[in-house]
Write a protein that holds these residues in place. Structure first.
Motif, PDB file in Angstrom:
ATOM      1  N   VAL A 162       0.739  -1.172  -0.059  1.00 58.38           N
ATOM      2  CA  VAL A 162       0.075   0.075   0.089  1.00 58.38           C
ATOM      3  C   VAL A 162       0.893   1.322   0.059  1.00 58.38           C
ATOM      4  O   VAL A 162       2.042   1.294   0.424  1.00 58.38           O
ATOM      5  CB  VAL A 162      -1.138   0.024   1.090  1.00 58.38           C
ATOM      6  CG1 VAL A 162      -0.172   0.190   2.577  1.00 58.38           C
ATOM      7  CG2 VAL A 162      -2.110   1.073   1.235  1.00 58.38           C
ATOM      8  N   VAL A 163       0.454   2.173  -0.746  1.00 56.84           N
ATOM      9  CA  VAL A 163       1.099   3.466  -0.647  1.00 56.84           C
ATOM     10  C   VAL A 163       0.282   4.586   0.200  1.00 56.84           C
ATOM     11  O   VAL A 163      -0.913   4.431  -0.230  1.00 56.84           O
ATOM     12  CB  VAL A 163       1.407   4.149  -2.052  1.00 56.84           C
ATOM     13  CG1 VAL A 163       0.228   4.136  -3.113  1.00 56.84           C
ATOM     14  CG2 VAL A 163       2.108   5.291  -2.331  1.00 56.84           C
ATOM     15  N   ALA A 164       1.272   5.119   0.811  1.00 63.32           N
ATOM     16  CA  ALA A 164       0.052   6.189   1.630  1.00 63.32           C
ATOM     17  C   ALA A 164       0.862   7.487   1.613  1.00 63.32           C
ATOM     18  O   ALA A 164       1.987   7.736   1.590  1.00 63.32           O
ATOM     19  CB  ALA A 164       0.250   5.759   3.146  1.00 63.32           C
ATOM     20  N   GLY A 165       0.066   8.607   1.729  1.00 65.11           N
ATOM     21  CA  GLY A 165       0.751   9.879   2.015  1.00 65.11           C
ATOM     22  C   GLY A 165      -0.307  10.808   2.584  1.00 65.11           C
ATOM     23  O   GLY A 165      -1.488  10.884   2.465  1.00 65.11           O
ATOM     24  N   TYR A 166       0.628  11.961   2.910  1.00 67.38           N
ATOM     25  CA  TYR A 166      -0.363  13.333   3.364  1.00 67.38           C
ATOM     26  C   TYR A 166       0.295  14.484   2.676  1.00 67.38           C
ATOM     27  O   TYR A 166       1.200  14.681   2.178  1.00 67.38           O
ATOM     28  CB  TYR A 166      -0.360  13.448   4.863  1.00 67.38           C
ATOM     29  CG  TYR A 166       0.960  13.765   5.202  1.00 67.38           C
ATOM     30  CD1 TYR A 166       1.682  15.154   5.483  1.00 67.38           C
ATOM     31  CD2 TYR A 166       1.766  12.883   5.995  1.00 67.38           C
ATOM     32  CE1 TYR A 166       2.990  15.523   5.939  1.00 67.38           C
ATOM     33  CE2 TYR A 166       3.172  13.128   6.516  1.00 67.38           C
ATOM     34  CZ  TYR A 166       3.714  14.626   6.459  1.00 67.38           C
ATOM     35  OH  TYR A 166       5.051  14.613   7.006  1.00 67.38           O
ATOM     36  N   SER A 167      -0.878  15.568   2.407  1.00 66.05           N
ATOM     37  CA  SER A 167      -0.600  16.434   1.684  1.00 66.05           C
ATOM     38  C   SER A 167       0.131  16.397   0.372  1.00 66.05           C
ATOM     39  O   SER A 167      -0.802  15.657  -0.513  1.00 66.05           O
ATOM     40  CB  SER A 167       0.260  17.642   2.650  1.00 66.05           C
ATOM     41  OG  SER A 167       0.215  19.026   1.886  1.00 66.05           O
ATOM     42  N   GLU A 168       1.301  16.835   0.015  1.00 68.81           N
ATOM     43  CA  GLU A 168       1.921  16.650  -1.345  1.00 68.81           C
ATOM     44  C   GLU A 168       1.970  15.128  -1.408  1.00 68.81           C
ATOM     45  O   GLU A 168       1.689  14.525  -2.668  1.00 68.81           O
ATOM     46  CB  GLU A 168       3.028  17.154  -1.400  1.00 68.81           C
ATOM     47  CG  GLU A 168       3.844  16.942  -2.764  1.00 68.81           C
ATOM     48  CD  GLU A 168       5.482  17.306  -2.600  1.00 68.81           C
ATOM     49  OE1 GLU A 168       6.144  16.778  -3.508  1.00 68.81           O
ATOM     50  OE2 GLU A 168       5.921  17.658  -1.583  1.00 68.81           O
ATOM     51  N   GLY A 169       2.471  14.584  -0.407  1.00 72.29           N
ATOM     52  CA  GLY A 169       2.568  12.960  -0.491  1.00 72.29           C
ATOM     53  C   GLY A 169       1.257  12.320  -0.767  1.00 72.29           C
ATOM     54  O   GLY A 169       1.049  11.067  -1.118  1.00 72.29           O
ATOM     55  N   ALA A 170      -0.169  12.830  -0.246  1.00 72.53           N
ATOM     56  CA  ALA A 170      -1.263  12.405  -0.469  1.00 72.53           C
ATOM     57  C   ALA A 170      -1.567  12.445  -2.173  1.00 72.53           C
ATOM     58  O   ALA A 170      -2.049  11.258  -2.538  1.00 72.53           O
ATOM     59  CB  ALA A 170      -2.453  13.226   0.183  1.00 72.53           C
ATOM     60  N   TRP A 171      -1.239  13.474  -2.900  1.00 72.08           N
ATOM     61  CA  TRP A 171      -1.502  13.437  -4.264  1.00 72.08           C
ATOM     62  C   TRP A 171      -0.457  12.251  -4.808  1.00 72.08           C
ATOM     63  O   TRP A 171      -0.939  11.647  -5.668  1.00 72.08           O
ATOM     64  CB  TRP A 171      -1.143  14.651  -4.763  1.00 72.08           C
ATOM     65  CG  TRP A 171      -0.458  14.769  -6.256  1.00 72.08           C
ATOM     66  CD1 TRP A 171       0.927  14.936  -6.294  1.00 72.08           C
ATOM     67  CD2 TRP A 171      -0.787  14.308  -7.321  1.00 72.08           C
ATOM     68  NE1 TRP A 171       1.443  14.614  -7.406  1.00 72.08           N
ATOM     69  CE2 TRP A 171       0.235  14.310  -8.235  1.00 72.08           C
ATOM     70  CE3 TRP A 171      -2.074  14.246  -7.755  1.00 72.08           C
ATOM     71  CZ2 TRP A 171       0.109  14.041  -9.759  1.00 72.08           C
ATOM     72  CZ3 TRP A 171      -2.291  13.779  -9.275  1.00 72.08           C
ATOM     73  CH2 TRP A 171      -1.134  13.689 -10.048  1.00 72.08           C
ATOM     74  N   CYS A 172       0.743  12.196  -4.191  1.00 71.26           N
ATOM     75  CA  CYS A 172       1.635  11.270  -4.859  1.00 71.26           C
ATOM     76  C   CYS A 172       1.204   9.737  -4.646  1.00 71.26           C
ATOM     77  O   CYS A 172       1.052   9.030  -5.528  1.00 71.26           O
ATOM     78  CB  CYS A 172       2.855  11.391  -4.259  1.00 71.26           C
ATOM     79  SG  CYS A 172       3.636  13.114  -4.425  1.00 71.26           S
ATOM     80  N   SER A 173       0.508   9.538  -3.443  1.00 73.96           N
ATOM     81  CA  SER A 173      -0.049   8.243  -3.171  1.00 73.96           C
ATOM     82  C   SER A 173      -1.118   7.874  -4.125  1.00 73.96           C
ATOM     83  O   SER A 173      -1.093   6.619  -4.532  1.00 73.96           O
ATOM     84  CB  SER A 173      -0.351   8.040  -1.677  1.00 73.96           C
ATOM     85  OG  SER A 173      -1.443   8.938  -1.376  1.00 73.96           O
ATOM     86  N   SER A 174      -1.926   8.833  -4.440  1.00 69.00           N
ATOM     87  CA  SER A 174      -3.290   8.614  -5.339  1.00 69.00           C
ATOM     88  C   SER A 174      -2.439   8.271  -6.822  1.00 69.00           C
ATOM     89  O   SER A 174      -3.040   7.480  -7.293  1.00 69.00           O
ATOM     90  CB  SER A 174      -4.023   9.908  -5.412  1.00 69.00           C
ATOM     91  OG  SER A 174      -4.728  10.011  -4.039  1.00 69.00           O
ATOM     92  N   MET A 175      -1.727   9.066  -7.232  1.00 61.88           N
ATOM     93  CA  MET A 175      -1.092   9.059  -8.315  1.00 61.88           C
ATOM     94  C   MET A 175      -0.262   7.906  -8.676  1.00 61.88           C
ATOM     95  O   MET A 175      -0.583   7.021  -9.477  1.00 61.88           O
ATOM     96  CB  MET A 175      -0.197  10.244  -8.653  1.00 61.88           C
ATOM     97  CG  MET A 175       0.443  10.260 -10.049  1.00 61.88           C
ATOM     98  SD  MET A 175       1.973   9.190  -9.962  1.00 61.88           S
ATOM     99  CE  MET A 175       3.046  10.449  -9.412  1.00 61.88           C
TER     100      MET A 175
END
Length: 366
Positions: free
Chosen positions: A237-250
């Motif tokens: 699973v890839v997880a992220g918040y803020s900029e990292g959240a966009w990155c995890s979705s992408m």
């Protein structure tokens, strides 16, 4: 609720009621009964028209993203679900392309749970930092293989941001102790190279950092080669918040052969560059339009998304994204009534995300 079918249906009902009233129906012998019936018809017509206006306004301003959201308008958190089931999306078999290692080199900090590396990606050419958080009792002496969480920091941030402000280690240990999650390896890669730029995790033109390749291929292969991890997508699973959240979705939506799931804390669904870095100029390539991707070619991916209605950065794009979600994509959303765009809020939601992970991805189920 945000489907285009609803305003069309309400419009047809309004036209039908208007035609009935204009034709003089209903025909009743009693004058007062006829007046009452027509008054009732006019009331229904006005209610339908107002409902249609409300639906159109909601579709434009994203007040509510679903009927469940509307029904839970007074609740602190509203949970919604769209598309396929999370477990079925994560269980689809796809060739991962990761090659598992067998002879693991000694760790740089033997006996410690936190390991730090500087790695140059074979495919991307990016040299960046990678921090690895190991579960208690991690060992390569047995045939056991661990699931992997690739956790991406925001901007600004470092590979240790999930361990400090997000309090990930304590939340993860508690989830494992309560038997809601299998012991897992967490990889925390640098997502901005150098740290001063806002890369948005994309592959820029030749000569710019190839961050998507670094995060979707080089970092996972480094883990697979150097640690006892499971390489099946239902264990990643890839997880992220803020900029990292966009990155995890992408990364999840564009690389489902690697990631069976994605955890998103307050993210956008197109890259938003700032701090002087504009790799594509004014026009972002269509491949990074995740709403377009989900509408036309949704992958089998289990997503958990958190957004706050007070978060002007994350809530509007999240609402737009949810409108197009369909199987085989699966999206579970935790919508917070209050709160903004801050680390303290996301850290409080990490245990909820880990519970979802343990229920949804087979590789993480205890």
């Amino acid at each position: 609720m945000t489907s285009p079918t609803l305003p069309v249906l309400l419009g047809l009902v309004a036209v039908a009621v208007f035609v009935v009233l204009a034709a003089g129906y209903p025909h009743l012998r009693s004058r007062w009964a006829a007046v009452g019936a027509r008054a009732g018809g006019l009331l229904v017509l006005n209610m339908v028209v107002l409902a249609m206006v409300g639906v159109v306004a909601n579709d434009h301003f994203d007040f509510y993203v679903s009927w469940a959201d509307l029904a839970g308008a007074r609740a602190a958190v509203t949970v919604t679900h769209r598309g396929a089931t999370a477990r079925s999306a994560a269980s689809v078999r796809l060739a991962s392309g990761l090659h598992a290692g067998t002879n693991f080199a000694p760790l740089p900090a033997p006996g410690q749970r936190i390991q730090d590396f500087t790695v140059t990606g074979a495919r991307s050419g990016v040299t960046g930092q990678i921090t690895v958080l190991l579960p208690p009792g991690y060992s390569t002496a047995t045939a056991r293989r661990y699931p992997v969480i690739e956790a991406l920091h925001g901007f600004p941030g470092t590979t240790h941001s999930w361990l400090t402000g997000m309090n990930l280690q304590a939340s993860l240990d508690q989830a494992v102790a309560s038997r809601t999650l299998r012991p897992s390896v967490v990889v925390l890669p640098q997502i901005n190279v150098p740290y001063g730029i806002d890369s948005e995790c994309v592959n820029g033109p030749t000569g710019s950092p190839q961050m998507e390749t670094w995060l979707a291929q080089d970092v996972p292969q480094f883990l697979a080669s150097h640690f006892a991890v499971d390489t099946s997508r239902s264990s990643w699973v890839v997880a992220g918040y803020s900029e990292g959240a966009w990155c995890s979705s992408m990364l999840g939506l564009r690389h489902p052969q690697v990631f069976g799931g994605a955890i998103v804390f307050s993210g956008a669904f197109t890259p938003e560059f700032f701090n002087g870095y504009r790799p594509f100029g004014p026009h972002v390539p269509p491949r990074y339009d995740l709403i377009r991707l989900a509408r036309h070619t949704p992958p089998p991916l289990a997503m958990w998304i958190q957004a706050s209605k007070k978060d002007g950065y994350a809530y509007p794009p999240t609402a737009h994204f949810l409108k197009v979600v369909r199987a085989p994509l699966s999206v579970t959303t935790n919508l917070l009534k209050t709160g903004g765009h801050r680390e303290q809020l996301w850290a409080g939601e990490v245990p909820t995300a880990l519970r979802w992970l343990g229920r949804s991805l087979p590789g993480f189920s205890p």
